[in-house]
Design a protein around this motif. Structure first.
Motif, PDB file in Angstrom:
ATOM      1  N   ALA A  55      -0.607   8.269   7.498  1.00 21.26           N
ATOM      2  CA  ALA A  55      -0.243   7.177   8.083  1.00 21.26           C
ATOM      3  C   ALA A  55      -1.135   5.844   7.792  1.00 21.26           C
ATOM      4  N   ARG A  56      -2.239   5.995   7.351  1.00 22.63           N
ATOM      5  CA  ARG A  56      -3.074   5.010   7.174  1.00 22.63           C
ATOM      6  C   ARG A  56      -2.542   4.214   5.816  1.00 22.63           C
ATOM      7  N   LEU A  57      -2.167   5.193   4.909  1.00 19.71           N
ATOM      8  CA  LEU A  57      -1.762   4.714   3.304  1.00 19.71           C
ATOM      9  C   LEU A  57      -0.576   3.863   3.685  1.00 19.71           C
ATOM     10  N   ARG A  58       0.385   4.313   4.590  1.00 20.25           N
ATOM     11  CA  ARG A  58       1.498   3.598   4.626  1.00 20.25           C
ATOM     12  C   ARG A  58       1.536   2.175   5.347  1.00 20.25           C
ATOM     13  N   GLU A  59       0.515   2.139   6.318  1.00 20.87           N
ATOM     14  CA  GLU A  59       0.231   0.966   6.959  1.00 20.87           C
ATOM     15  C   GLU A  59      -0.679  -0.051   5.990  1.00 20.87           C
ATOM     16  N   SER A  60      -1.625   0.690   4.988  1.00 24.24           N
ATOM     17  CA  SER A  60      -2.507  -0.462   4.365  1.00 24.24           C
ATOM     18  C   SER A  60      -1.573  -0.777   3.072  1.00 24.24           C
ATOM     19  N   THR A  61      -0.494  -0.026   2.822  1.00 20.75           N
ATOM     20  CA  THR A  61       0.642  -0.366   1.668  1.00 20.75           C
ATOM     21  C   THR A  61       1.067  -1.607   2.178  1.00 20.75           C
ATOM     22  N   ARG A  62       1.701  -1.550   3.533  1.00 21.65           N
ATOM     23  CA  ARG A  62       2.325  -2.769   4.099  1.00 21.65           C
ATOM     24  C   ARG A  62       1.366  -3.975   4.441  1.00 21.65           C
ATOM     25  N   LEU A  63       0.255  -3.684   4.696  1.00 25.10           N
ATOM     26  CA  LEU A  63      -0.709  -4.941   4.715  1.00 25.10           C
ATOM     27  C   LEU A  63      -1.139  -5.481   3.712  1.00 25.10           C
ATOM     28  N   ALA A  64      -1.311  -4.678   2.438  1.00 24.62           N
ATOM     29  CA  ALA A  64      -1.518  -5.267   1.266  1.00 24.62           C
ATOM     30  C   ALA A  64      -0.633  -6.046   0.855  1.00 24.62           C
ATOM     31  N   ALA A  65       0.849  -5.745   0.960  1.00 26.21           N
ATOM     32  CA  ALA A  65       2.068  -6.535   0.834  1.00 26.21           C
ATOM     33  C   ALA A  65       1.877  -7.736   1.496  1.00 26.21           C
ATOM     34  N   ALA A  66       1.800  -7.546   2.932  1.00 26.90           N
ATOM     35  CA  ALA A  66       1.750  -8.984   3.730  1.00 26.90           C
ATOM     36  C   ALA A  66       0.790  -9.784   3.354  1.00 26.90           C
ATOM     37  N   GLN A  67      -0.345  -9.152   2.818  1.00 25.66           N
ATOM     38  CA  GLN A  67      -1.598 -10.025   2.487  1.00 25.66           C
ATOM     39  C   GLN A  67      -1.113 -10.992   1.195  1.00 25.66           C
ATOM     40  N   LEU A  68      -0.651 -10.346   0.302  1.00 25.83           N
ATOM     41  CA  LEU A  68      -0.102 -10.924  -1.096  1.00 25.83           C
ATOM     42  C   LEU A  68       0.838 -12.137  -0.619  1.00 25.83           C
ATOM     43  N   LEU A  69       1.746 -11.819   0.417  1.00 26.25           N
ATOM     44  CA  LEU A  69       2.643 -12.684   0.556  1.00 26.25           C
ATOM     45  C   LEU A  69       2.071 -14.041   1.058  1.00 26.25           C
ATOM     46  N   GLY A  70       1.107 -13.748   2.208  1.00 27.92           N
ATOM     47  CA  GLY A  70       0.397 -14.570   3.015  1.00 27.92           C
ATOM     48  C   GLY A  70      -0.427 -15.418   2.170  1.00 27.92           C
ATOM     49  N   ALA A  71      -0.929 -14.906   0.950  1.00 30.59           N
ATOM     50  CA  ALA A  71      -1.800 -15.591  -0.047  1.00 30.59           C
ATOM     51  C   ALA A  71      -0.986 -16.595  -0.643  1.00 30.59           C
ATOM     52  N   GLY A  72       0.434 -16.403  -0.806  1.00 32.61           N
ATOM     53  CA  GLY A  72       1.169 -17.356  -1.468  1.00 32.61           C
ATOM     54  C   GLY A  72       2.129 -16.727  -2.572  1.00 32.61           C
ATOM     55  N   LEU A  73       2.262 -15.472  -2.605  1.00 37.25           N
ATOM     56  CA  LEU A  73       3.041 -14.760  -3.710  1.00 37.25           C
ATOM     57  C   LEU A  73       4.571 -14.983  -3.014  1.00 37.25           C
ATOM     58  N   ASP A  74       5.393 -15.606  -3.858  1.00 39.21           N
ATOM     59  CA  ASP A  74       6.691 -15.968  -3.257  1.00 39.21           C
ATOM     60  C   ASP A  74       7.542 -14.911  -4.179  1.00 39.21           C
ATOM     61  N   PRO A  75       8.460 -14.389  -3.182  1.00 37.71           N
ATOM     62  CA  PRO A  75       9.400 -13.417  -3.681  1.00 37.71           C
ATOM     63  C   PRO A  75      10.643 -14.041  -4.622  1.00 37.71           C
ATOM     64  N   GLU A  76      10.766 -15.315  -4.409  1.00 34.21           N
ATOM     65  CA  GLU A  76      11.605 -16.024  -5.126  1.00 34.21           C
ATOM     66  C   GLU A  76      11.110 -16.566  -6.750  1.00 34.21           C
ATOM     67  N   ARG A  77       9.832 -16.510  -6.582  1.00 37.12           N
ATOM     68  CA  ARG A  77       9.289 -16.776  -7.978  1.00 37.12           C
ATOM     69  C   ARG A  77       8.624 -15.594  -8.745  1.00 37.12           C
ATOM     70  N   CYS A  78       8.548 -14.460  -8.232  1.00 33.94           N
ATOM     71  CA  CYS A  78       7.881 -13.302  -8.765  1.00 33.94           C
ATOM     72  C   CYS A  78       8.442 -12.187  -8.114  1.00 33.94           C
ATOM     73  N   THR A  79       8.019 -11.114  -8.616  1.00 35.58           N
ATOM     74  CA  THR A  79       8.760  -9.778  -8.404  1.00 35.58           C
ATOM     75  C   THR A  79       7.658  -8.829  -7.730  1.00 35.58           C
ATOM     76  N   LEU A  80       7.713  -8.779  -6.583  1.00 35.77           N
ATOM     77  CA  LEU A  80       6.696  -8.080  -5.618  1.00 35.77           C
ATOM     78  C   LEU A  80       7.145  -6.826  -5.196  1.00 35.77           C
ATOM     79  N   PHE A  81       6.554  -5.611  -5.373  1.00 41.87           N
ATOM     80  CA  PHE A  81       7.346  -4.448  -5.043  1.00 41.87           C
ATOM     81  C   PHE A  81       5.987  -3.564  -4.585  1.00 41.87           C
ATOM     82  N   VAL A  82       6.305  -2.093  -4.236  1.00 44.07           N
ATOM     83  CA  VAL A  82       5.536  -1.107  -3.963  1.00 44.07           C
ATOM     84  C   VAL A  82       6.047  -0.117  -4.874  1.00 44.07           C
ATOM     85  N   GLN A  83       4.939   0.542  -5.657  1.00 39.45           N
ATOM     86  CA  GLN A  83       4.918   1.384  -6.904  1.00 39.45           C
ATOM     87  C   GLN A  83       5.749   2.620  -6.746  1.00 39.45           C
TER      88      GLN A  83
END
Ligand code: ADP
Ligand code: NA
Length: 330
Positions: A55-83
């Protein structure tokens, strides 16, 4: 897209990123998406080399992705995904396991460090072969450059060796990548022990600035940062590591140069510097944190963005995997 291709990954296990992760790594990722065809992934397959609560891994994976987006990664300009959203990583990983020497893998210093911490019984075979999974991660995307810290250089060298070996044996299949060593433009130190790097594995979180904490908690940490018994605000990492760290953080967040800051604080004691860094950080982190919380509040949208990222990643990864399987005789 003719821009040079880069690929980088970050472990989801950090929970909240700390200020060192942001200033030392994530910020460069955001800058690179402009000039490069950038692929960024949250490496949850790598996370389970050490036991994780599901449960914590699932949550922290989403949190990591949300933080990358919040930091300014733009899914229109890069490819952001979960391995783990792509089976191709594990599939190419197996082929790469069969292309890597046991002795070669045994020389990886990160494995030696990490397995020493886990002990012989706690060390999994996955931990041993995780550098080989990294080889597959990189080669799947035909990445030309791999932005990494100095500690990961050996893994990129391994990737080059394995790619060249495969290409020589089976015909040209993989781009041979080179490391793009991110000189930590801002290496951030612990606020309570400014001789140690700010790190999630530090024995205490008292000197660590976690980006998802209440900004009031972080402001207080800045105000009680350890400095020295002197009185002059001057950049001198040797004799004034605490003050120097605060100057570097201020400068990194505001773009004001360190000499300009020294000038600004001439004749002032450390108190006003600490208070100002606390303010500068709060001003930066508040909108960042709000953006992250917005992504977390809209799980459907986050899922949609990550599914779209996985689809873009798969468009490249599946072609590489098919060609590789064909070459080896599958
Ligand atoms: P930690 O050291 O907290 O375990 P990681 O090893 O997961 O962090 O690092 C993730 C990224 O953040 C890496 O690219 C690393 O170089 C960078 N990083 C980690 N700590 C710092 C720091 N104190 N200053 C600058 N960059 C850092
Ligand atoms: Na680390």
């Amino acid at each position: 897209d003719r821009r040079p291709r880069v690929l980088s990954g970050i472990q989801p296990t950090s929970g909240s990123f700390h200020l060192g992760n942001y200033l030392g790594a994530v910020r460069q990722w955001v800058a690179l998406q402009e000039s490069h065809d950038a692929f960024y992934m949250v490496v949850d397959l790598h996370a389970i080399t050490i036991p994780q609560d599901p449960a914590r891994l699932r949550e922290s994976t989403r949190l990591a992705a949300a933080q990358l987006l919040g930091a300014g990664l733009d899914p229109e300009r890069c490819t952001l995904f979960v391995q783990s959203h792509l089976a191709e990583h594990a599939q190419l990983g197996w082929v790469m396991n069969c292309m890597t020497g046991f002795g070669e893998a045994s020389r990886m210093t990160q494995f030696k460090d990490k397995s020493a911490k886990q002990g012989a019984e706690g060390t999994t075979v996955g931990l041993f072969t995780y550098p080989v999974l990294q080889v597959a991660d990189i080669l799947l995307y035909q990445a030309e450059q791999v932005p990494v810290g100095e500690d990961q250089r050996q893994h990129v060298e391994l990737t080059r060796d394995v790619a060249e070996r495969f290409n020589a044996r089976y015909g040209h299949t993989f781009t041979v990548p080179r490391p793009r060593i991110v000189r930590e433009t801002a290496k951030i130190y612990d606020l309570q022990d400014p001789t140690a790097k700010m790190s999630k594995s530090a024995p205490s979180a008292k000197g660590r600035i976690d980006l998802m904490d209440d900004p009031k908690v972080s402001a207080k940490k800045f105000r009680s940062a350890v400095t020295d018994t002197g009185t002059e605000v001057r950049y001198d990492p040797e004799n004034k590591p605490g003050v120097s760290n605060l100057l570097v953080i201020h400068s990194a967040l505001t773009g004001i140069t360190v000499p300009e800051l020294e000038e600004k604080f001439t004749g002032q004691l450390y108190g006003p510097l600490k208070t100002e860094v606390a303010g500068v950080f709060t001003d930066w982190v508040t909108p960042f944190r709000n953006r992250v919380l917005e992504y977390l509040d809209d799980p459907a949208e986050l899922d949609r963005l990550l599914a779209r990222g996985a689809e873009k990643a798969r468009a490249v990864a599946s072609v590489t995997l098919r060609e590789t399987y064909d070459r080896v005789g599958f």
